[in-house]
Enzyme design. Structure first.
Site, PDB file in Angstrom:
ATOM      1  N   CYS A   1     -20.891  -9.427   6.752  1.00 15.23           N
ATOM      2  CA  CYS A   1     -20.513 -10.477   5.581  1.00 15.23           C
ATOM      3  C   CYS A   1     -20.186 -11.864   5.915  1.00 15.23           C
ATOM      4  CB  CYS A   1     -18.973  -9.793   5.126  1.00 15.23           C
ATOM      5  SG  CYS A   1     -18.576 -11.191   3.512  1.00 15.23           S
TER       6      CYS A   1
ATOM      7  N   CYS B   1     -20.516 -13.531  -4.622  1.00 17.91           N
ATOM      8  CA  CYS B   1     -21.469 -12.143  -3.614  1.00 17.91           C
ATOM      9  C   CYS B   1     -23.317 -12.630  -4.159  1.00 17.91           C
ATOM     10  CB  CYS B   1     -21.342 -10.794  -3.878  1.00 17.91           C
ATOM     11  SG  CYS B   1     -19.750 -11.244  -1.877  1.00 17.91           S
TER      12      CYS B   1
ATOM     13  N   CYS C   1     -26.361 -12.270  -2.188  1.00 18.39           N
ATOM     14  CA  CYS C   1     -26.957 -11.201  -0.803  1.00 18.39           C
ATOM     15  C   CYS C   1     -26.832  -9.842  -1.142  1.00 18.39           C
ATOM     16  CB  CYS C   1     -24.908 -12.002  -0.917  1.00 18.39           C
ATOM     17  SG  CYS C   1     -25.168 -11.155   1.627  1.00 18.39           S
TER      18      CYS C   1
ATOM     19  N   ASP D   1       0.559  -1.375   0.379  1.00 18.45           N
ATOM     20  CA  ASP D   1       0.343   0.260   0.107  1.00 18.45           C
ATOM     21  C   ASP D   1       0.495   1.385  -0.288  1.00 18.45           C
ATOM     22  OD1 ASP D   1      -2.080   1.536  -0.472  1.00 18.45           O
ATOM     23  OD2 ASP D   1      -2.516   1.329   1.772  1.00 18.45           O
TER      24      ASP D   1
ATOM     25  N   CYS E   1     -14.555   2.037  10.575  1.00 16.21           N
ATOM     26  CA  CYS E   1     -15.816   1.098  10.357  1.00 16.21           C
ATOM     27  C   CYS E   1     -15.720  -0.463  10.891  1.00 16.21           C
ATOM     28  CB  CYS E   1     -16.762   1.850   9.163  1.00 16.21           C
ATOM     29  SG  CYS E   1     -17.952   1.421   9.246  1.00 16.21           S
TER      30      CYS E   1
ATOM     31  N   CYS F   1     -19.297  -3.488   7.019  1.00 14.32           N
ATOM     32  CA  CYS F   1     -20.048  -4.278   5.784  1.00 14.32           C
ATOM     33  C   CYS F   1     -18.842  -5.281   6.132  1.00 14.32           C
ATOM     34  CB  CYS F   1     -18.810  -3.385   4.429  1.00 14.32           C
ATOM     35  SG  CYS F   1     -17.332  -2.521   4.328  1.00 14.32           S
TER      36      CYS F   1
END
Length: 324
Positions: free
Chosen positions: A239, A181, A184, A125, A232, A235
């Site tokens: 999952c 996914c 979903c 990164d 956060c 999400c």
């Protein structure tokens, strides 16, 4: 040295998954989609994402003679992350992953060079490299509706690192985007800022992770509920692929008790010297003291508010606080 031996080295370094892609230009359709995303203002204040387009579109510009991009995923999941007085993004509670993963990949890169003479460059990164794109190309995981790389069997509680090398290795088969996914959408429904569009893209201007980590100043900041003072994770918490996630084998990612013990008042009263000491070698330094104290103030602004787009708590693996 072949791909199997390289992956063995990476697994020995703590990676939960690893793969190889040919070093080549990024697909033109993907670059067009990225350009449109940028033009739409979705990067918010992350202006650095508009720089070095030439390098971002071709990893070979990062290392002369590059033939392969090796991608490794390292789990940072520790359940203790939710036991603190406040909520912090799990990836940030231990040692800064940039440092930890770089150290581990540097050791692997040195082994590759020693065995083959090939040149290597490590990226965590820290270079204009499309990390998630290359993780998909290398078969490490698939792209979730939340935009994160989901590693089969390990979920999305992972950070990525790469070794670009002049060593030619057999590429792995890519995994299709969002193929795991279908049917979903819990992450899209649960996102408190409605930042996800369901296609794997997000609007940074609405993302609570961006706002509490990268955003500078008070303008545009929403009230923050649920005690989530940095990052956060909602999400990921809802999952299904993260149900029963295995605890990380990397001790350096263990949540620091001193961070978990912090209260809103502790942060508001914190001075620079204490901030630097507590968050030494921590990714939380990214927000700076001013940003962290702003977030703590916004926690107070959220008291008594409702309807901030709370997560779908029907998710069997949701371990959050029931609201955001």
């Amino acid at each position: 040295m072949d791909s199997r031996e390289v992956k063995d080295l990476l697994r020995g370094s703590g990676a939960v998954a690893a793969g190889v892609a040919e070093a080549c230009p990024v697909d033109e359709a993907e670059m067009r989609a990225y350009a449109l995303w940028m033009q739409g203002g979705n990067a918010a204040g992350m202006g650095y994402l508009a720089k070095y387009d030439d390098v971002r579109s071709d990893p070979r510009l990062l290392l002369d003679g590059a033939r392969s991009v090796i991608v490794a995923a390292f789990s940072y999941y520790y359940p203790e992350a939710v036991t603190g007085r406040l909520r912090w993004a799990r990836y940030a509670l231990g040692r800064d992953y940039h440092e930890e993963v770089r150290d581990r990949l540097t050791d692997v890169a040195s082994s590759i060079t020693a065995a083959t003479g090939a040149a290597c460059r490590v990226a965590v990164d820290t270079a204009p490299l499309r990390e998630r794109y290359w993780a998909l190309r290398a078969g490490v995981g698939f792209r979730g509706r939340n935009g994160l790389v989901i590693v089969p069997g390990a979920g999305s509680w992972v950070v990525l690192g790469e070794i670009i090398t002049t060593l030619e290795l057999q590429p792995d088969a890519a995994i299709g985007s969002m193929e795991g996914c279908e049917g979903c959408g819990r992450c899209v429904k649960a996102c408190p800022g409605r930042a996800l569009d369901g296609s794997g893209r997000l609007d940074g201007r609405r993302c609570r992770s961006y706002l509490t980590v990268e955003h500078r100043g008070d303008e545009g900041m929403p009230a923050i509920a649920g005690g989530r003072v940095y990052g956060c994770d909602i999400c990921q918490e809802v999952c299904p692929h993260n149900c029963g996630a295995a605890v990380s084998a990397i001790g350096a990612f263990t949540p620091r008790p001193e961070i978990l013990a912090l209260s809103q008042g502790d942060i508001l009263a914190m001075e620079q010297g204490e901030f630097s000491r507590i968050f030494s070698h921590s990714a939380i330094k990214r927000a700076k003291l001013a940003g962290l104290q702003r977030n703590a103030r916004m926690l107070g602004a959220a008291e008594g508010r409702e309807g901030d787009g709370g997560p779908d708590t029907d998710g069997a693996c949701y371990d959050g606080d029931g609201h955001m």
